[in-house]
Design an enzyme around this catalytic site. Structure first.
Site, short mmCIF file in Angstrom:
data_model
loop_
_atom_site.label_atom_id
_atom_site.label_comp_id
_atom_site.label_asym_id
_atom_site.label_seq_id
_atom_site.Cartn_x
_atom_site.Cartn_y
_atom_site.Cartn_z
N GLN A 184 80.06 -9.44 -22.91
CA GLN A 184 80.73 -9.29 -21.62
C GLN A 184 81.28 -7.87 -21.43
O GLN A 184 81.14 -7.29 -20.35
CB GLN A 184 81.87 -10.31 -21.52
CG GLN A 184 82.62 -10.29 -20.19
CD GLN A 184 83.70 -11.37 -20.14
OE1 GLN A 184 83.89 -12.12 -21.09
NE2 GLN A 184 84.40 -11.44 -19.04
N ARG A 219 93.31 -2.59 -20.06
CA ARG A 219 93.62 -1.54 -19.09
C ARG A 219 95.02 -0.99 -19.38
O ARG A 219 95.33 -0.59 -20.49
CB ARG A 219 93.47 -2.07 -17.66
CG ARG A 219 92.03 -2.32 -17.25
CD ARG A 219 91.93 -2.61 -15.75
NE ARG A 219 92.63 -3.83 -15.38
CZ ARG A 219 92.10 -5.04 -15.42
NH1 ARG A 219 90.85 -5.19 -15.83
NH2 ARG A 219 92.79 -6.11 -15.07
N SER A 245 78.28 -23.82 -20.23
CA SER A 245 79.64 -24.27 -19.94
C SER A 245 79.66 -25.77 -20.22
O SER A 245 78.68 -26.46 -19.94
CB SER A 245 80.03 -23.99 -18.49
OG SER A 245 80.03 -22.62 -18.20
N GLU A 268 89.76 -24.52 -19.13
CA GLU A 268 89.78 -24.60 -17.67
C GLU A 268 89.78 -26.06 -17.23
O GLU A 268 89.45 -26.97 -18.00
CB GLU A 268 88.57 -23.89 -17.06
CG GLU A 268 88.47 -22.41 -17.42
CD GLU A 268 87.45 -21.67 -16.57
OE1 GLU A 268 87.14 -22.15 -15.46
OE2 GLU A 268 86.98 -20.61 -17.03
N HIS A 313 96.88 -15.27 -17.65
CA HIS A 313 95.61 -14.86 -18.27
C HIS A 313 95.17 -13.49 -17.75
O HIS A 313 94.80 -12.61 -18.54
CB HIS A 313 94.53 -15.90 -18.00
CG HIS A 313 93.17 -15.50 -18.46
ND1 HIS A 313 92.84 -15.36 -19.80
CD2 HIS A 313 92.03 -15.19 -17.77
CE1 HIS A 313 91.58 -14.99 -19.91
NE2 HIS A 313 91.07 -14.87 -18.70
N ASP A 323 83.16 -19.96 -10.55
CA ASP A 323 84.26 -19.85 -11.50
C ASP A 323 85.31 -18.91 -10.93
O ASP A 323 84.99 -17.78 -10.53
CB ASP A 323 83.75 -19.32 -12.85
CG ASP A 323 84.80 -19.45 -13.94
OD1 ASP A 323 85.58 -20.42 -13.92
OD2 ASP A 323 84.84 -18.59 -14.83
N LYS A 360 78.18 -15.30 -19.96
CA LYS A 360 78.71 -16.56 -19.43
C LYS A 360 77.63 -17.61 -19.18
O LYS A 360 77.90 -18.81 -19.27
CB LYS A 360 79.44 -16.30 -18.10
CG LYS A 360 80.66 -15.41 -18.23
CD LYS A 360 81.86 -16.21 -18.64
CE LYS A 360 83.14 -15.40 -18.48
NZ LYS A 360 84.34 -16.19 -18.82
N ASP A 409 84.56 -22.95 -20.31
CA ASP A 409 83.68 -21.87 -19.86
C ASP A 409 83.45 -20.92 -21.02
O ASP A 409 84.19 -19.95 -21.21
CB ASP A 409 84.32 -21.16 -18.66
CG ASP A 409 83.41 -20.09 -18.08
OD1 ASP A 409 82.19 -20.23 -18.22
OD2 ASP A 409 83.92 -19.14 -17.48
#
Length: 416
Positions: free
Chosen positions: A241, A143, A258, A202, A134, A127, A254, A234
């Site tokens: 996470q 952040r 999927s 995706e 994104h 992936d 994850k 996904d």
């Protein structure tokens, strides 16, 4: 091109497409097929009647395989001829199949009467993280908005190796995963079902043929190893996470599932939709430098169908937004000598566009849950709830040519 088959104007499956998939019926074992209009074409049956003898001397048993891997492994020179032969048989001016009532009746099946199966035996899955919109959105949320991208992001296609065994085909329900999370303000983790289940819009590409361990694939030759593409969801558990991803990245958040669409659209079908990608600045290292149009103009959408059956579109995006293209992804993947094989799957990473209505995940659409999305019944969604069905669609249109991917649809079940 025109076909003698009646094809609805808005069909994904025109004579310009000819995708490949695996299907079964009540009286037919899994086998290879293609779609045109509202019909499934049983390619195993046509092969048994000799329609492909002039293309290849390969055994017709390859069309009765459970997966497409062996067909794809014939190589693009052969598979392209098969596709061209199918187009020839369906063309308006060709009467071989058109005037054979018995073969038409046996080979053409209403698509609503067939069950689509997993098209590939996926041995390896990677992936990527290749949408600058994104990556910027996520970096802004978690952040520093002024330094949203990590220092390496514009220098290489970031990726990680995912779990191949939990990739499932459209229509397969997915159960809400469980794991550790760290609630806000707490210092100790707790265990339970994820509360922040999310989709990721995706595309994925499938490789044909491989390279010897220790040898790399160049950007210039990368597309020789790419058979086709499909839609890819996904799934992500955002709270799991957030707690687990440092220092080695995604794991339980994850690998629970999927979802892919059942049809693989060939690169030959997508040729008319090539387009230039975003400017890459700073200049990439020589092994990632390329020439020509390597992006593809494919319209994408995501809808959430709530338990009442009502549906709302929450995203309209496009594959052309990807900062890193597939050729660069494959070149980087193998530059260290990593060997790939036929049937490997490579996710693009979440595809987000420049505007909020084109963001490819609920994390972005609801902006980390601060902007809930109103549903038709008056309820709201920050993330995906039990009983919701997420539906992704994709199609490319240019003048009179339309090529589509069908859909990948997944119902979310409660945790065990």
């Amino acid at each position: 091109m025109k076909s003698w088959v009646d094809i609805p104007a808005d069909s994904d499956f025109t004579i310009y497409n000819i995708p490949f998939g695996i299907f079964k019926t009540a009286d037919k074992q899994p086998r290879m097929g293609t779609a045109i209009g509202d019909y499934m074409i049983d390619l195993a049956y046509l092969a048994s009647k000799g329609y492909f003898e002039m293309v290849s001397g390969r055994s017709i048993l390859i069309f009765e395989n459970r997966y497409l891997n062996d067909f794809i492994d014939l190589g693009k020179e052969v598979t392209t001829k098969f596709r061209e032969r199918i187009i020839e048989l369906l063309s308006e001016e060709n009467d071989e199949l058109q005037n054979n009532a018995e073969d038409r009746e046996n080979a053409f099946l209403p698509r609503e009467e067939v069950t689509m199966l997993m098209p590939l035996d996926v041995r390896n899955y990677t992936d990527f993280y290749s949408s600058i919109e994104h990556a910027t959105n996520v970096g802004t949320m978690f952040r520093d908005p002024d330094n949203a991208l990590l220092p390496n992001w514009k220098h290489l296609p970031v990726g990680y190796h995912g779990r191949a065994s939990s990739i499932v085909v459209s229509g397969t329900p997915v159960r809400r995963p469980k794991g550790q999370t760290l609630p806000a303000g707490e210092t100790q983790p707790v265990f339970g079902p994820t509360r922040l289940l999310d989709f990721e819009l995706e595309m994925a590409f499938v490789t044909c043929g491989g390279n010897t361990l220790g040898e790399s694939i160049s950007v210039e030759n990368a597309e020789d190893h790419i058979f086709g593409m499909l839609l890819f969801n996904d799934w992500s558990a955002r709270d799991i996470q957030k707690w687990e991803y440092v220092p080695l990245g995604p794991f339980l958040a994850k690998n629970f599932a999927s979802s892919i669409s059942p049809w693989i659209v060939t690169m030959e079908a997508l040729e008319p939709f090539r387009t230039e990608g975003p400017e890459q600045d700073p200049e990439v290292l020589p092994y990632l430098a390329f020439s020509g149009a390597k992006n593809f103009d494919i319209d994408l959408s995501v809808s959430i169908q709530i338990p009442s059956g009502e549906e709302k579109t929450v995203c309209n995006s496009n594959f052309k937004y990807m900062y890193w293209n597939m050729s660069q992804q494959l070149a980087h993947h193998t530059v260290n000598g990593c060997n790939i094989v036929t049937g490997d799957l490579y996710g693009s990473g979440t595809i987000s566009g420049p505007t909020p209505d084109s963001y490819g995940s609920m994390l972005e659409i609801s902006w980390k849950g601060t902007k809930p999305v109103a549903m038709p019944d008056g309820s709201q969604r920050k993330f995906i709830e039990d009983g919701d069905t997420v539906i992704m669609k994709g199609s490319a249109v240019k003048e009179h040519i339309r090529v589509g991917f069908g859909e990948v649809s997944t119902l979310i079940l409660p945790a065990n």
